[in-house]
Structure formats: C-alpha cells, structure tokens
Design a protein around this motif. Structure first.
Motif, mmCIF file in Angstrom:
data_model
loop_
_atom_site.group_PDB
_atom_site.id
_atom_site.type_symbol
_atom_site.label_atom_id
_atom_site.label_comp_id
_atom_site.label_asym_id
_atom_site.label_seq_id
_atom_site.Cartn_x
_atom_site.Cartn_y
_atom_site.Cartn_z
ATOM 1 N N GLU A 102 0.829 -1.214 0.000
ATOM 2 C CA GLU A 102 0.000 0.000 0.000
ATOM 3 C C GLU A 102 0.860 1.259 0.000
ATOM 4 N N LYS A 103 1.988 1.227 0.712
ATOM 5 C CA LYS A 103 2.879 2.394 0.741
ATOM 6 C C LYS A 103 3.491 2.635 -0.632
ATOM 7 N N LEU A 104 3.874 1.548 -1.309
ATOM 8 C CA LEU A 104 4.465 1.682 -2.635
ATOM 9 C C LEU A 104 3.429 2.207 -3.622
ATOM 10 N N ASP A 105 2.190 1.721 -3.493
ATOM 11 C CA ASP A 105 1.118 2.184 -4.362
ATOM 12 C C ASP A 105 0.826 3.667 -4.112
ATOM 13 N N ARG A 106 0.817 4.064 -2.839
ATOM 14 C CA ARG A 106 0.592 5.489 -2.508
ATOM 15 C C ARG A 106 1.700 6.362 -3.069
ATOM 16 N N LEU A 107 2.952 5.872 -3.008
ATOM 17 C CA LEU A 107 4.070 6.636 -3.563
ATOM 18 C C LEU A 107 3.897 6.792 -5.077
ATOM 19 N N ALA A 108 3.568 5.697 -5.771
ATOM 20 C CA ALA A 108 3.363 5.760 -7.225
ATOM 21 C C ALA A 108 2.206 6.690 -7.574
ATOM 22 N N THR A 109 1.119 6.611 -6.814
ATOM 23 C CA THR A 109 -0.036 7.482 -7.053
ATOM 24 C C THR A 109 0.340 8.946 -6.840
ATOM 25 N N GLY A 110 1.092 9.227 -5.783
ATOM 26 C CA GLY A 110 1.514 10.596 -5.504
ATOM 27 C C GLY A 110 2.387 11.157 -6.612
ATOM 28 N N ILE A 111 3.323 10.342 -7.102
ATOM 29 C CA ILE A 111 4.206 10.785 -8.189
ATOM 30 C C ILE A 111 3.405 10.994 -9.464
ATOM 31 N N GLN A 112 2.482 10.074 -9.761
ATOM 32 C CA GLN A 112 1.645 10.218 -10.950
ATOM 33 C C GLN A 112 0.830 11.511 -10.875
ATOM 34 N N ARG A 113 0.247 11.803 -9.716
ATOM 35 C CA ARG A 113 -0.537 13.041 -9.548
ATOM 36 C C ARG A 113 0.341 14.271 -9.746
ATOM 37 N N GLN A 114 1.557 14.243 -9.208
ATOM 38 C CA GLN A 114 2.475 15.373 -9.397
ATOM 39 C C GLN A 114 2.760 15.588 -10.878
ATOM 40 N N ILE A 115 3.001 14.494 -11.588
ATOM 41 C CA ILE A 115 3.292 14.576 -13.025
ATOM 42 C C ILE A 115 2.096 15.154 -13.778
ATOM 43 N N GLU A 116 0.901 14.648 -13.469
ATOM 44 C CA GLU A 116 -0.297 15.078 -14.197
ATOM 45 C C GLU A 116 -0.724 16.495 -13.845
ATOM 46 N N THR A 117 -0.402 16.969 -12.663
ATOM 47 C CA THR A 117 -0.835 18.314 -12.268
ATOM 48 C C THR A 117 0.209 19.392 -12.543
ATOM 49 N N LEU A 118 1.329 19.021 -13.141
ATOM 50 C CA LEU A 118 2.336 20.024 -13.511
ATOM 51 C C LEU A 118 1.812 20.978 -14.581
ATOM 52 N N GLY A 119 0.809 20.531 -15.323
ATOM 53 C CA GLY A 119 0.249 21.361 -16.375
ATOM 54 C C GLY A 119 0.995 21.235 -17.694
ATOM 55 N N GLU A 120 1.968 20.350 -17.732
ATOM 56 C CA GLU A 120 2.759 20.138 -18.946
ATOM 57 C C GLU A 120 2.319 18.850 -19.624
ATOM 58 N N ASN A 121 2.401 18.819 -20.952
ATOM 59 C CA ASN A 121 2.085 17.599 -21.686
ATOM 60 C C ASN A 121 3.306 16.702 -21.831
ATOM 61 N N GLU A 122 4.507 17.266 -21.570
ATOM 62 C CA GLU A 122 5.741 16.504 -21.646
ATOM 63 C C GLU A 122 6.552 16.725 -20.370
ATOM 64 N N ILE A 123 7.235 15.660 -19.947
ATOM 65 C CA ILE A 123 8.118 15.736 -18.783
ATOM 66 C C ILE A 123 9.327 14.864 -19.080
ATOM 67 N N THR A 124 10.485 15.271 -18.607
ATOM 68 C CA THR A 124 11.692 14.489 -18.862
ATOM 69 C C THR A 124 11.769 13.303 -17.908
ATOM 70 N N SER A 125 12.415 12.255 -18.367
ATOM 71 C CA SER A 125 12.608 11.081 -17.511
ATOM 72 C C SER A 125 13.491 11.450 -16.320
ATOM 73 N N THR A 126 14.364 12.431 -16.497
ATOM 74 C CA THR A 126 15.211 12.907 -15.406
ATOM 75 C C THR A 126 14.363 13.510 -14.287
ATOM 76 N N ARG A 127 13.341 14.272 -14.648
ATOM 77 C CA ARG A 127 12.462 14.884 -13.645
ATOM 78 C C ARG A 127 11.669 13.801 -12.901
ATOM 79 N N ILE A 128 11.225 12.783 -13.623
ATOM 80 C CA ILE A 128 10.505 11.689 -12.976
ATOM 81 C C ILE A 128 11.438 10.967 -11.999
ATOM 82 N N GLY A 129 12.673 10.730 -12.423
ATOM 83 C CA GLY A 129 13.653 10.104 -11.536
ATOM 84 C C GLY A 129 13.853 10.907 -10.265
#
Length: 153
Positions: free
Chosen positions: A82-109
C-alpha cells in the motif's frame, strides 16, 4: 476487458469496490468464454503525459513502469504494498498536475528519489545507484555517507 487467460473480448463485472486508499476502483471480472476470474483496477487519469527520454525519444507515461521501478528499489525491504502504491499514485498526480504535456525522464527520476528518501534509505540508495549511474563501489560509499550524515542531522 480482454481475458488474460483466453483473450476473449468480453467479461462480466462481478464485484466493484474502491481500493484501500480510494485512488482506484477494484473490479472482479469473469470471462464469458472460459469462466476464468480476474481482477482489474480503474484509476483516474488527469491528462496524457509524454515522457522525454535522455536520448530524445518520446513515449507515453506508463504507471506500470513507475511501479516496477519503485518495486525493484524496495525489493526485500518489507515495505507494505500500500505504501508503494501510494508513492506511485503521488508521483503520478504530481506529473499530471504540472500542467505540462511533456516531462523528462530525469524529472521523474528526481520525483521518485524524493519519495524514496522519505520512505526507506536503502531503497533510496538502490534507486540512486541506477538513476545517477554509479560506476564503481566508491560512488556507493560516497552517496551512502551523504545519506547517513543527512539522517543524523
């Protein structure tokens, strides 16, 4: 939904309920052709995001890749799924709410590193070894020393 056992196109939903954290819907399905039962998860996707790789290639964001990277870093650490899923969900939400259609793999890392730092220091160092491309044992020593010092401070 295609059956993972026989690839039949139609399945019937037998049960639906929210996941533990409420971020997804868990559905139990039964294949109309072979009768096999399987589970699917339905999640909200705020926008389509494209990942820009370090070599310039572009590919769609896949939550599964994010989950696998986190799981590999956390392997045998005894962290609840559940903690790993929450972490993935949190990161996904951050990515989707940046307002950008593109993000670098470096930023995701960097987002994954940030999340793992607060979750587990060993998983953090494991992920960093790949993300920062450690070339020799000295790189591990130096980074682990920094993590250890930060934990004391």
């Amino acid at each position: 939904m295609r059956c993972p056992f026989c690839s039949h196109e139609d399945s019937q939903v037998k049960d639906s309920r929210p996941s533990e954290d409420g971020a997804a819907i868990r559905r139990r399905r039964q294949c109309e052709a072979c009768g096999a039962r399987f589970t699917t998860f339905e999640r909200v996707q705020l926008r389509e995001v494209t990942i820009v790789k370090s070599d310039g290639r572009r590919e769609p964001f896949e939550r599964g890749k994010l989950e696998r990277s986190i799981a590999i870093a956390c392997r045998k650490r005894g962290l609840p799924p559940e903690k790993l899923d929450r972490l993935a969900t949190g990161i996904q939400r951050q990515i989707e709410t940046l307002g950008e259609n593109e993000i670098t793999s470096t930023r995701i890392g960097a987002l994954v590193m940030e999340g793992l730092r607060g979750l587990d220091s060993v998983a953090y160092i494991r992920f960093a070894s790949v993300y920062k491309d450690f070339a020799e044992a000295k790189d591990f020593e130096d980074f682990a020393g920094q993590v250890s010092e930060a934990g004391r401070g």
